[in-house]
Structure formats: C-alpha cells, structure tokens
Design an enzyme around this catalytic site. Structure first.
Site, PDB file in Angstrom:
ATOM      1  CG  ASP A  91      -2.064   0.999   1.102  1.00  0.00           C
ATOM      2  OD1 ASP A  91      -3.166   0.527   1.067  1.00  0.00           O
ATOM      3  OD2 ASP A  91      -1.890   2.222   1.277  1.00  0.00           O
ATOM      4  CG  ASN A 130     -12.080  -0.516   4.247  1.00  0.00           C
ATOM      5  OD1 ASN A 130     -12.352  -1.215   5.339  1.00  0.00           O
ATOM      6  ND2 ASN A 130     -10.848  -0.186   4.086  1.00  0.00           N
ATOM      7  N   GLY A 143     -15.758   2.617   4.206  1.00  0.00           N
ATOM      8  CA  GLY A 143     -14.482   3.353   4.070  1.00  0.00           C
ATOM      9  C   GLY A 143     -13.838   2.880   2.702  1.00  0.00           C
ATOM     10  CD  GLN A 144     -15.039  -0.684  -2.250  1.00  0.00           C
ATOM     11  OE1 GLN A 144     -16.154  -0.820  -1.880  1.00  0.00           O
ATOM     12  NE2 GLN A 144     -14.292  -1.067  -3.273  1.00  0.00           N
ATOM     13  CG  HIS A 179      -8.832  -3.131  -2.012  1.00  0.00           C
ATOM     14  ND1 HIS A 179      -9.909  -2.428  -2.733  1.00  0.00           N
ATOM     15  CD2 HIS A 179      -8.704  -2.179  -0.975  1.00  0.00           C
ATOM     16  CE1 HIS A 179     -10.127  -1.135  -2.085  1.00  0.00           C
ATOM     17  NE2 HIS A 179      -9.499  -1.252  -1.204  1.00  0.00           N
ATOM     18  CG  HIS A 230      -6.774  -2.813   3.207  1.00  0.00           C
ATOM     19  ND1 HIS A 230      -6.047  -1.790   3.059  1.00  0.00           N
ATOM     20  CD2 HIS A 230      -7.921  -2.813   2.652  1.00  0.00           C
ATOM     21  CE1 HIS A 230      -6.819  -1.003   2.440  1.00  0.00           C
ATOM     22  NE2 HIS A 230      -8.116  -1.520   2.262  1.00  0.00           N
TER      23      HIS A 230
HETATM   24  P1  AMP Z   1      -9.914   1.315   0.692  1.00  0.00           P
HETATM   25  O1  AMP Z   1      -9.868   2.737   1.331  1.00  0.00           O
HETATM   26  O2  AMP Z   1     -10.191   0.032   1.345  1.00  0.00           O
HETATM   27  O3  AMP Z   1     -10.354   1.313  -0.738  1.00  0.00           O
HETATM   28  O4  AMP Z   1      -8.200   1.256   0.232  1.00  0.00           O
HETATM   29  C1  AMP Z   1      -7.645   1.760  -0.796  1.00  0.00           C
HETATM   30  C2  AMP Z   1      -6.196   1.645  -0.356  1.00  0.00           C
HETATM   31  O5  AMP Z   1      -5.338   1.801  -1.643  1.00  0.00           O
HETATM   32  C3  AMP Z   1      -5.562   2.812   0.529  1.00  0.00           C
HETATM   33  O6  AMP Z   1      -5.083   2.178   1.589  1.00  0.00           O
HETATM   34  C4  AMP Z   1      -4.683   3.551  -0.403  1.00  0.00           C
HETATM   35  O7  AMP Z   1      -3.517   3.878   0.569  1.00  0.00           O
HETATM   36  C5  AMP Z   1      -4.055   2.345  -1.331  1.00  0.00           C
HETATM   37  N1  AMP Z   1      -3.591   2.982  -2.581  1.00  0.00           N
HETATM   38  C6  AMP Z   1      -4.344   4.064  -3.305  1.00  0.00           C
HETATM   39  N2  AMP Z   1      -3.566   4.308  -4.609  1.00  0.00           N
HETATM   40  C7  AMP Z   1      -2.469   3.480  -4.499  1.00  0.00           C
HETATM   41  C8  AMP Z   1      -1.402   2.915  -5.116  1.00  0.00           C
HETATM   42  N3  AMP Z   1      -1.222   3.517  -6.271  1.00  0.00           N
HETATM   43  N4  AMP Z   1      -0.451   2.068  -4.828  1.00  0.00           N
HETATM   44  C9  AMP Z   1      -0.730   1.471  -3.688  1.00  0.00           C
HETATM   45  N5  AMP Z   1      -1.835   1.702  -3.008  1.00  0.00           N
HETATM   46  C10 AMP Z   1      -2.609   2.565  -3.117  1.00  0.00           C
END
Ligand code: AMP
Length: 116
Positions: A32, A89, A95-96, A102, A104
């Site tokens: 991340d 999420n 909180g998505q 994805h 985490h």
């Molecule tokens: P969510 O809030 O569950 O949708 O998680 C999205 C995640 O994607 C967050 O933890 C961001 O920090 C991560 N994220 C967004 N853009 C990138 C990227 N280019 N490379 C890696 N992680 C990313």
C-alpha cells in the site's frame, strides 16, 4: 476507455508502478502506498470486481484463490507468527476509496479493535 480505469486497474495493466510482492494469473499483491501498519499489502483480483458485494457465484473459485493468496502472501511477509489483520472495506460506510476489490493485509504491530 482508459480514463474510466481505477488506479488498481492501471497497476494491473502496468500503466503505473507498484511494489509488487506476488503476481499470478488471477491476482496481484503489492505494498500500500500509504501504509497504516509496518506491513500493509493489498491483494487484488485481476478481474474487475468492485468489492465483496459484487462477487457472484461465478467468482467462487476466484474468491477462494484470493483468500488462499492472502494467507500465502502474509506467510511470505513473515506475518504468520505474530498474526495480522485482513480487511475488505466495502462501500461508503465501509470506507472503500478504490472501487476495485482488494484485501488489506495489515501487520507488524498489535492492531487496535474496534476500528473507528
Ligand atoms: P480502501 O480505502 O479500502 O478502498 O483502500 C484503498 C487503499 O489503496 C488505500 O489504503 C490506499 O492507500 C491504497 N492506494 C491508493 N492508491 C495506491 C497506489 N497507487 N499504490 C498502492 N496503494 C494505493
């Protein structure tokens, strides 16, 4: 159209870089960009699925593969002994922020519960 792609689809298509720790025919795992724990990796399907709620019966094998990959990647990252958290999420209350499924993987420190 490429403008409609999510940031994760762009990573899958290798249009933007990511620190990839695992890749196979069905999924990708990468660090991340804004880690919320010492180790914070995302596991995503290559198939464009919005979130857990959008999975269908046709995705059963893919969903199983993603879960097995989460465990495998966590092991690879040395998280098995100390433990870790897996979070998906889903939707706005969940909180998505990226509309591509994805998981985490968070670890490397004791994590508080419940989440905010
Ligand atoms: P969510 O809030 O569950 O949708 O998680 C999205 C995640 O994607 C967050 O933890 C961001 O920090 C991560 N994220 C967004 N853009 C990138 C990227 N280019 N490379 C890696 N992680 C990313």
């Amino acid at each position: 159209m490429s403008d409609d792609k999510t940031i994760f689809k762009r990573i899958i298509d290798k249009e933007i870089p990511a620190d990839i720790v695992h890749e196979d025919d069905l999924c990708l795992a990468f660090h991340d960009v804004a880690p919320a724990a010492p180790i914070h990796v995302l596991v995503i399907p290559k198939k464009e699925v919005t979130n857990v709620a959008a999975l269908t019966d046709q995705d059963a094998a893919l969903a199983g593969h993603l879960m097995l990959t989460v465990g495998q990647v966590a092991r690879q990252l040395g998280l098995e002994e100390g433990g870790y958290r897996v979070v998906a999420n889903c939707g706005s209350d969940g909180g998505q922020t990226v509309d591509h499924l994805h998981f985490h993987i968070l670890g490397g420190r004791a994590l508080a519960w419940p989440p905010g």
